[in-house]
Design an enzyme around this catalytic site. Structure first.
Site, mmCIF file in Angstrom:
data_model
loop_
_atom_site.group_PDB
_atom_site.id
_atom_site.type_symbol
_atom_site.label_atom_id
_atom_site.label_comp_id
_atom_site.label_asym_id
_atom_site.label_seq_id
_atom_site.Cartn_x
_atom_site.Cartn_y
_atom_site.Cartn_z
ATOM 1 C CG HIS A 22 10.333 -10.380 6.098
ATOM 2 N ND1 HIS A 22 9.814 -10.723 4.873
ATOM 3 C CD2 HIS A 22 9.276 -10.277 6.941
ATOM 4 C CE1 HIS A 22 8.493 -10.810 4.973
ATOM 5 N NE2 HIS A 22 8.148 -10.545 6.220
ATOM 6 C CB CYS A 34 14.200 -12.259 0.597
ATOM 7 S SG CYS A 34 12.428 -12.557 0.583
#
Length: 112
Positions: A22, A34
């Site tokens: 992430h 992201c």
């Protein structure tokens, strides 16, 4: 951090890619790194399916943070070239994102 590893085969063609992690570049739902990486990778998989009529082999976790895709065998030469063009475009886009957001993602190229 998002790590994308792109594996090439002995013919210098993209065989697969594996994306893990992430970015944590912002709050959930506002993380532009992201969002960009997800849009590029999932958009490429969808384009391969829709434009090339190829079901690329995928493995992805339900919670996010992992996507693995592999080019299937047995494609016609023309379809294989089209899939490669889309994947090469994806790699260029991911490298552009990584260049600007080095603290949040990397792109590794594995040429065996």
């Amino acid at each position: 951090m998002i790590r994308v590893c792109v594996q090439y085969n002995e013919y210098d063609a993209i065989a697969s890619f594996d994306m893990r992690g992430h970015a944590e570049a912002g709050p959930h739902g506002q993380d532009i790194v992201c969002a960009g990486v997800s849009a590029v990778t999932i958009g490429t998989v969808n384009a391969i399916h829709t434009l090339c009529d190829v079901d690329i082999v995928t493995d992805m976790t339900d919670a996010g943070g992992h996507l693995m895709c592999r080019v299937p065998e047995g494609l016609t030469p023309r379809t294989y070239e089209d899939v490669q063009l889309l994947l090469k475009s994806m790699v260029l886009s991911l490298q552009a994102i990584a260049d600007v957001h080095q603290a949040y993602m990397t792109v590794e190229i594995d040429r065996r």
